[in-house]
Design a protein around this motif. Structure first.
Motif, short mmCIF file in Angstrom:
data_model
loop_
_atom_site.label_atom_id
_atom_site.label_comp_id
_atom_site.label_asym_id
_atom_site.label_seq_id
_atom_site.Cartn_x
_atom_site.Cartn_y
_atom_site.Cartn_z
N SER A 44 0.85 -1.19 0.00
CA SER A 44 0.00 0.00 0.00
C SER A 44 0.88 1.24 0.00
N THR A 45 0.84 2.00 -1.10
CA THR A 45 1.68 3.20 -1.16
C THR A 45 1.21 4.22 -0.12
N GLY A 46 -0.11 4.29 0.13
CA GLY A 46 -0.60 5.23 1.14
C GLY A 46 -0.04 4.89 2.51
N GLU A 103 -3.58 15.72 -2.72
CA GLU A 103 -3.02 15.68 -4.08
C GLU A 103 -2.09 14.49 -4.23
N LEU A 104 -1.67 14.23 -5.46
CA LEU A 104 -0.79 13.09 -5.68
C LEU A 104 0.67 13.47 -5.52
N VAL A 105 1.43 12.59 -4.91
CA VAL A 105 2.88 12.73 -4.80
C VAL A 105 3.44 12.51 -6.23
N VAL A 120 8.79 10.02 -7.74
CA VAL A 120 8.98 9.60 -6.34
C VAL A 120 8.28 8.26 -6.11
N MET A 121 7.02 8.16 -6.58
CA MET A 121 6.23 6.95 -6.32
C MET A 121 6.78 5.74 -7.07
N VAL A 122 7.26 5.97 -8.30
CA VAL A 122 7.80 4.85 -9.08
C VAL A 122 9.05 4.29 -8.37
N GLY A 160 -3.30 1.13 -4.22
CA GLY A 160 -3.00 2.57 -4.27
C GLY A 160 -1.95 2.93 -5.31
N PHE A 161 -1.50 1.97 -6.07
CA PHE A 161 -0.54 2.19 -7.15
C PHE A 161 -0.87 1.21 -8.27
N PRO A 162 -0.86 1.58 -9.54
CA PRO A 162 -0.61 2.93 -10.07
C PRO A 162 -1.85 3.81 -10.01
N ALA A 201 -6.01 12.63 8.49
CA ALA A 201 -6.16 14.06 8.22
C ALA A 201 -6.81 14.27 6.86
N ASP A 202 -6.50 13.37 5.90
CA ASP A 202 -7.05 13.58 4.56
C ASP A 202 -8.45 12.98 4.40
N ASP A 203 -9.07 12.52 5.49
CA ASP A 203 -10.47 12.08 5.43
C ASP A 203 -11.43 13.20 5.85
N ARG A 206 -11.49 16.82 -2.70
CA ARG A 206 -10.32 17.04 -3.54
C ARG A 206 -9.77 15.69 -4.05
N ARG A 207 -9.70 14.70 -3.14
CA ARG A 207 -9.16 13.39 -3.53
C ARG A 207 -10.05 12.73 -4.57
N LEU A 208 -11.37 12.94 -4.44
CA LEU A 208 -12.26 12.34 -5.44
C LEU A 208 -12.07 13.00 -6.81
P1 AMP Z 1 -4.30 6.14 0.10
O1 AMP Z 1 -4.06 5.66 1.46
O2 AMP Z 1 -4.06 5.10 -0.97
O3 AMP Z 1 -5.65 6.82 -0.06
O4 AMP Z 1 -3.20 7.29 -0.19
C1 AMP Z 1 -3.15 8.46 0.62
C2 AMP Z 1 -2.43 9.58 -0.12
O5 AMP Z 1 -1.07 9.19 -0.41
C3 AMP Z 1 -3.01 9.96 -1.48
O6 AMP Z 1 -4.11 10.86 -1.37
C4 AMP Z 1 -1.79 10.60 -2.15
O7 AMP Z 1 -1.54 11.90 -1.65
C5 AMP Z 1 -0.65 9.71 -1.67
N1 AMP Z 1 -0.43 8.55 -2.59
C6 AMP Z 1 -0.64 7.24 -2.32
N2 AMP Z 1 -0.34 6.46 -3.39
C7 AMP Z 1 0.05 7.31 -4.36
C8 AMP Z 1 0.46 7.14 -5.71
N3 AMP Z 1 0.51 5.92 -6.28
N4 AMP Z 1 0.78 8.24 -6.42
C9 AMP Z 1 0.72 9.47 -5.87
N5 AMP Z 1 0.33 9.71 -4.62
C10 AMP Z 1 -0.01 8.65 -3.85
#
Ligand code: AMP
Length: 220
Positions: free
Chosen positions: A30-32, A57-59, A63-65, A85-87, A161-163, A170-172
């Motif tokens: 899980s990238t998050g 917003e997206l990172v 960086v994520m790759v 959470g990726f890609p 915090a982002d919920d 914004r996330r949607l």
């Molecule tokens: P998530 O827990 O998957 O909802 O991810 C939380 C936050 O982490 C996202 O809203 C992004 O800011 C960042 N994030 C997670 N995965 C990625 C990704 N693959 N690319 C860019 N940002 C990411």
């Protein structure tokens, strides 16, 4: 087994990936969770990611790759993974193709968790997670036995915090703009399946297992 879980934030990817890890032993990537852990540690990655994550917003892709490339090379992920959470963007999906090809690996299934925007909003705004290990609860749909405490490790529950409602919106938006094209990218491939993500955790888990089984049978 190499799997990708796609879908909007709140569609249940994390909950289902964790269940699959616990019950089938396929590591959840899980990238998050990785970014939140890096932010809690105050590491260089965490410092870079913090502003983006907090604004919903997206990172940046590069960086994520790099994060995923390092993670998939670790021993536990050599025999399989569930990407959660990726890609999230087309460049990330293309980079993943290159990475897998270079490693001589293939995707076995891409599961798209299908859920209405209305349910997504209800799920995200009631979500609470444990501080210690990120176990996920919902005030209405999956409440902890003891208020404010994790059933598994007893740690305190907190809201991401982002919920918060403004950030969820914004996330949607970001999801519709950046990640829906990724769903279309995989939809054209043989490995793609849609999973109905409405309903309870165990119901969705059964659908996930049935979908993976069907994919494996088609492949065999
Ligand atoms: P998530 O827990 O998957 O909802 O991810 C939380 C936050 O982490 C996202 O809203 C992004 O800011 C960042 N994030 C997670 N995965 C990625 C990704 N693959 N690319 C860019 N940002 C990411």
């Amino acid at each position: 087994m190499n799997l990708i879980f796609l879908g909007a934030p709140g569609a249940g990817k994390g909950t289902q990936a964790r269940l699959l890890q616990e019950r089938e032993g396929i590591p959840q990537v899980s990238t998050g969770d990785m970014l939140r852990a890096a932010m809690a540690d105050g590491s260089e990655l965490g410092l870079r990611a913090k502003g983006y994550v907090e604004r919903g917003e997206l990172v940046p892709d590069d960086v994520m790759v790099a994060v995923i490339e390092a993670r998939l090379a670790r021993p536990d992920a050599r025999h399989g993974f569930v990407l959660d959470g990726f890609p999230r963007t087309l460049p990330q999906a293309e980079a993943l193709d290159v990475m897998l090809e270079r490693a001589g690996r293939k995707l076995d299934a891409v599961l798209y968790f299908d859920l209405s925007d209305e349910t997504i909003l209800r799920r995200l705004t009631g979500r609470w997670v444990c501080r210690q290990a990120g176990h996920i609860y919902h005030l209405e749909f999956n409440p902890p036995r003891q208020r404010g405490r994790c059933d598994v490790d007893g740690s305190e529950l907190s809201q991401r915090a982002d919920d918060r409602p403004e950030t969820v919106q914004r996330r949607l938006e970001v999801y519709h703009r950046e990640t829906e094209p990724v769903v279309e990218f995989y939809r054209r491939r043989g490995v793609f399946s849609t999973v109905d993500a409405e309903g309870g955790i165990e119901d969705v888990h059964r659908r996930v297992l049935a979908t993976i089984r069907t994919r494996m049978e088609l492949r065999a």
